[in-house]
Scaffold this motif. Sequence first.
Motif, PDB file in Angstrom:
ATOM      1  N   LEU A  41       0.833  -1.205   0.000  1.00 20.19           N
ATOM      2  CA  LEU A  41       0.000   0.000   0.000  1.00 20.19           C
ATOM      3  C   LEU A  41       0.867   1.254   0.000  1.00 20.19           C
ATOM      4  O   LEU A  41       0.649   2.192  -0.779  1.00 20.19           O
ATOM      5  N   LYS A  42       1.837   1.269   0.891  1.00 20.81           N
ATOM      6  CA  LYS A  42       2.721   2.428   1.012  1.00 20.81           C
ATOM      7  C   LYS A  42       3.521   2.655  -0.264  1.00 20.81           C
ATOM      8  O   LYS A  42       3.657   3.781  -0.751  1.00 20.81           O
ATOM      9  N   LEU A  43       4.023   1.555  -0.839  1.00 22.50           N
ATOM     10  CA  LEU A  43       4.847   1.664  -2.041  1.00 22.50           C
ATOM     11  C   LEU A  43       4.037   2.173  -3.233  1.00 22.50           C
ATOM     12  O   LEU A  43       4.515   3.011  -4.014  1.00 22.50           O
ATOM     13  N   ILE A  44       2.805   1.690  -3.385  1.00 22.71           N
ATOM     14  CA  ILE A  44       1.942   2.162  -4.481  1.00 22.71           C
ATOM     15  C   ILE A  44       1.664   3.650  -4.347  1.00 22.71           C
ATOM     16  O   ILE A  44       1.755   4.413  -5.328  1.00 22.71           O
ATOM     17  N   GLN A  45       1.346   4.084  -3.146  1.00 19.41           N
ATOM     18  CA  GLN A  45       0.998   5.493  -2.930  1.00 19.41           C
ATOM     19  C   GLN A  45       2.206   6.407  -3.086  1.00 19.41           C
ATOM     20  O   GLN A  45       2.081   7.549  -3.533  1.00 19.41           O
ATOM     21  N   GLU A  46       3.395   5.905  -2.760  1.00 21.94           N
ATOM     22  CA  GLU A  46       4.606   6.730  -2.883  1.00 21.94           C
ATOM     23  C   GLU A  46       5.128   6.762  -4.320  1.00 21.94           C
ATOM     24  O   GLU A  46       5.504   7.821  -4.829  1.00 21.94           O
ATOM     25  N   GLN A  47       5.150   5.609  -4.987  1.00 19.63           N
ATOM     26  CA  GLN A  47       5.805   5.498  -6.290  1.00 19.63           C
ATOM     27  C   GLN A  47       4.867   5.686  -7.485  1.00 19.63           C
ATOM     28  O   GLN A  47       5.312   5.998  -8.577  1.00 19.63           O
ATOM     29  N   LYS A  48       3.556   5.453  -7.258  1.00 20.35           N
ATOM     30  CA  LYS A  48       2.568   5.580  -8.344  1.00 20.35           C
ATOM     31  C   LYS A  48       3.003   4.823  -9.604  1.00 20.35           C
ATOM     32  O   LYS A  48       3.172   5.408 -10.681  1.00 20.35           O
ATOM     33  N   PRO A  49       3.174   3.511  -9.502  1.00 20.46           N
ATOM     34  CA  PRO A  49       3.642   2.716 -10.646  1.00 20.46           C
ATOM     35  C   PRO A  49       2.561   2.557 -11.714  1.00 20.46           C
ATOM     36  O   PRO A  49       1.367   2.699 -11.436  1.00 20.46           O
ATOM     37  N   GLU A  50       2.993   2.245 -12.911  1.00 20.60           N
ATOM     38  CA  GLU A  50       2.054   1.946 -13.994  1.00 20.60           C
ATOM     39  C   GLU A  50       1.613   0.484 -13.969  1.00 20.60           C
ATOM     40  O   GLU A  50       0.541   0.143 -14.455  1.00 20.60           O
ATOM     41  N   ILE A  51       2.471  -0.398 -13.420  1.00 15.82           N
ATOM     42  CA  ILE A  51       2.152  -1.822 -13.309  1.00 15.82           C
ATOM     43  C   ILE A  51       2.409  -2.283 -11.880  1.00 15.82           C
ATOM     44  O   ILE A  51       3.437  -1.929 -11.281  1.00 15.82           O
ATOM     45  N   VAL A  52       1.470  -3.067 -11.340  1.00 14.70           N
ATOM     46  CA  VAL A  52       1.672  -3.706 -10.034  1.00 14.70           C
ATOM     47  C   VAL A  52       1.586  -5.216 -10.225  1.00 14.70           C
ATOM     48  O   VAL A  52       0.563  -5.735 -10.670  1.00 14.70           O
ATOM     49  N   PHE A  53       2.679  -5.911  -9.909  1.00 13.90           N
ATOM     50  CA  PHE A  53       2.671  -7.371  -9.863  1.00 13.90           C
ATOM     51  C   PHE A  53       2.292  -7.759  -8.439  1.00 13.90           C
ATOM     52  O   PHE A  53       3.034  -7.470  -7.489  1.00 13.90           O
ATOM     53  N   LEU A  54       1.154  -8.420  -8.286  1.00 13.55           N
ATOM     54  CA  LEU A  54       0.608  -8.653  -6.953  1.00 13.55           C
ATOM     55  C   LEU A  54       0.367 -10.127  -6.683  1.00 13.55           C
ATOM     56  O   LEU A  54      -0.378 -10.792  -7.413  1.00 13.55           O
ATOM     57  N   ASP A  55       0.971 -10.638  -5.617  1.00 12.51           N
ATOM     58  CA  ASP A  55       0.718 -12.009  -5.187  1.00 12.51           C
ATOM     59  C   ASP A  55      -0.668 -12.068  -4.542  1.00 12.51           C
ATOM     60  O   ASP A  55      -1.061 -11.169  -3.791  1.00 12.51           O
ATOM     61  N   ILE A  56      -1.432 -13.117  -4.855  1.00  6.69           N
ATOM     62  CA  ILE A  56      -2.786 -13.243  -4.308  1.00  6.69           C
ATOM     63  C   ILE A  56      -2.743 -13.664  -2.845  1.00  6.69           C
ATOM     64  O   ILE A  56      -3.391 -13.059  -1.986  1.00  6.69           O
ATOM     65  N   GLU A  57      -1.981 -14.714  -2.555  1.00  9.08           N
ATOM     66  CA  GLU A  57      -1.954 -15.271  -1.209  1.00  9.08           C
ATOM     67  C   GLU A  57      -0.766 -14.733  -0.428  1.00  9.08           C
ATOM     68  O   GLU A  57       0.380 -15.060  -0.707  1.00  9.08           O
ATOM     69  N   MET A  58      -1.050 -13.868   0.572  1.00  8.47           N
ATOM     70  CA  MET A  58      -0.016 -13.357   1.472  1.00  8.47           C
ATOM     71  C   MET A  58      -0.555 -13.406   2.892  1.00  8.47           C
ATOM     72  O   MET A  58      -1.756 -13.210   3.103  1.00  8.47           O
ATOM     73  N   PRO A  59       0.298 -13.669   3.880  1.00  9.18           N
ATOM     74  CA  PRO A  59      -0.177 -13.708   5.265  1.00  9.18           C
ATOM     75  C   PRO A  59      -0.621 -12.332   5.751  1.00  9.18           C
ATOM     76  O   PRO A  59      -0.171 -11.309   5.247  1.00  9.18           O
ATOM     77  N   ARG A  60      -1.523 -12.335   6.718  1.00 15.11           N
ATOM     78  CA  ARG A  60      -2.054 -11.133   7.378  1.00 15.11           C
ATOM     79  C   ARG A  60      -2.954 -10.294   6.468  1.00 15.11           C
ATOM     80  O   ARG A  60      -4.043  -9.925   6.847  1.00 15.11           O
ATOM     81  N   MET A  61      -2.497  -9.992   5.266  1.00 10.77           N
ATOM     82  CA  MET A  61      -3.311  -9.208   4.340  1.00 10.77           C
ATOM     83  C   MET A  61      -3.132  -9.766   2.928  1.00 10.77           C
ATOM     84  O   MET A  61      -2.057  -9.670   2.354  1.00 10.77           O
ATOM     85  N   SER A  62      -4.186 -10.356   2.361  1.00 11.09           N
ATOM     86  CA  SER A  62      -4.086 -10.925   1.016  1.00 11.09           C
ATOM     87  C   SER A  62      -4.016  -9.805  -0.029  1.00 11.09           C
ATOM     88  O   SER A  62      -4.279  -8.634   0.275  1.00 11.09           O
ATOM     89  N   GLY A  63      -3.688 -10.200  -1.248  1.00 16.94           N
ATOM     90  CA  GLY A  63      -3.648  -9.206  -2.325  1.00 16.94           C
ATOM     91  C   GLY A  63      -4.989  -8.539  -2.538  1.00 16.94           C
ATOM     92  O   GLY A  63      -5.075  -7.317  -2.763  1.00 16.94           O
ATOM     93  N   PHE A  64      -6.081  -9.313  -2.435  1.00 15.53           N
ATOM     94  CA  PHE A  64      -7.419  -8.747  -2.606  1.00 15.53           C
ATOM     95  C   PHE A  64      -7.741  -7.751  -1.493  1.00 15.53           C
ATOM     96  O   PHE A  64      -8.319  -6.683  -1.733  1.00 15.53           O
ATOM     97  N   GLU A  65      -7.379  -8.106  -0.265  1.00 12.43           N
ATOM     98  CA  GLU A  65      -7.644  -7.203   0.870  1.00 12.43           C
ATOM     99  C   GLU A  65      -6.868  -5.899   0.725  1.00 12.43           C
ATOM    100  O   GLU A  65      -7.372  -4.823   1.035  1.00 12.43           O
ATOM    101  N   MET A  66      -5.640  -5.994   0.252  1.00 14.86           N
ATOM    102  CA  MET A  66      -4.832  -4.792   0.053  1.00 14.86           C
ATOM    103  C   MET A  66      -5.473  -3.865  -0.978  1.00 14.86           C
ATOM    104  O   MET A  66      -5.541  -2.646  -0.780  1.00 14.86           O
ATOM    105  N   LEU A  67      -5.974  -4.462  -2.060  1.00 15.69           N
ATOM    106  CA  LEU A  67      -6.597  -3.654  -3.112  1.00 15.69           C
ATOM    107  C   LEU A  67      -7.824  -2.905  -2.595  1.00 15.69           C
ATOM    108  O   LEU A  67      -8.080  -1.768  -2.992  1.00 15.69           O
TER     109      LEU A  67
END
Length: 248
Positions: A41-67
């Motif tokens: 979340l922090k990296l997207i808001q700071e860097q404003k990338p054109e592409i995000v490669f996102l893992d679906i399954e992550m502990p504590r906060m999944s990729g869907f939850e982050m989105l």
Amino acid sequence: MLSAIIIDDEQKGRLALREKLRDYCPEVRLLGEAADGAEGLKLIQEQKPEIVFLDIEMPRMSGFEMLHMLPQKDFHLIFTTAYDQYAIKAIRYAAFDYLLKPVDIEELKSAIGRVREQWQEHTEEKLQVLQQNLDTGARQGKIAIPTIEGLLFFNIADIICLEAKSNYTAISFSNHPALVASRTLKDFEELLPTDLFFRTHHSHIINLQYIKRYIRGEGGQIELENGAYVTVSRRKKEELLKKFRYKK
């Protein structure tokens, strides 16, 4: 040059993707990496990338939850995953790209190529479709259909039939004018739920819910509720009739 970030809790996964981007996708500039959803979340808001490669399954906060926590999603999203076939199906319905781990080089290059061809991300709309399909399943869900007008979204259950037109597909709906999709019939065959749709021969796929009657013959014909007639190939006849428990 396209800017990108990687969000993946597995260090080996981040390293492998980073090296493949460096070696095979020189048009992509990597801005940073994150090991979990909060960092992402922090990296997207700071860097404003054109592409995000996102893992679906992550502990504590999944990729869907982050989105869900992002106020703006103005980037191209490419999911990465090692499994979870159900999620992959929902991702494809929403017209997102995904990469299976270990990431195949040609699939990675193809995904980047599609990003370069797209003028608009449609990320927010596609995420809404993705979430709905994860919640309700394919029968009640939606599908994103690429056309010359852009990406359009329809209820899957409203599709009556699909007809092959070379590398394109003509689609008829119950509540919308027919359109031509820039996707092959084979693509739709692989995507649409087989309990609802049936490929009668090389040129047509029909929605079984819209069959009005079956006309006997060598292969036979199907009359659909919109008045269209679709031929059934001889080798598909038995399979079709079994679905309705008809006798030959």
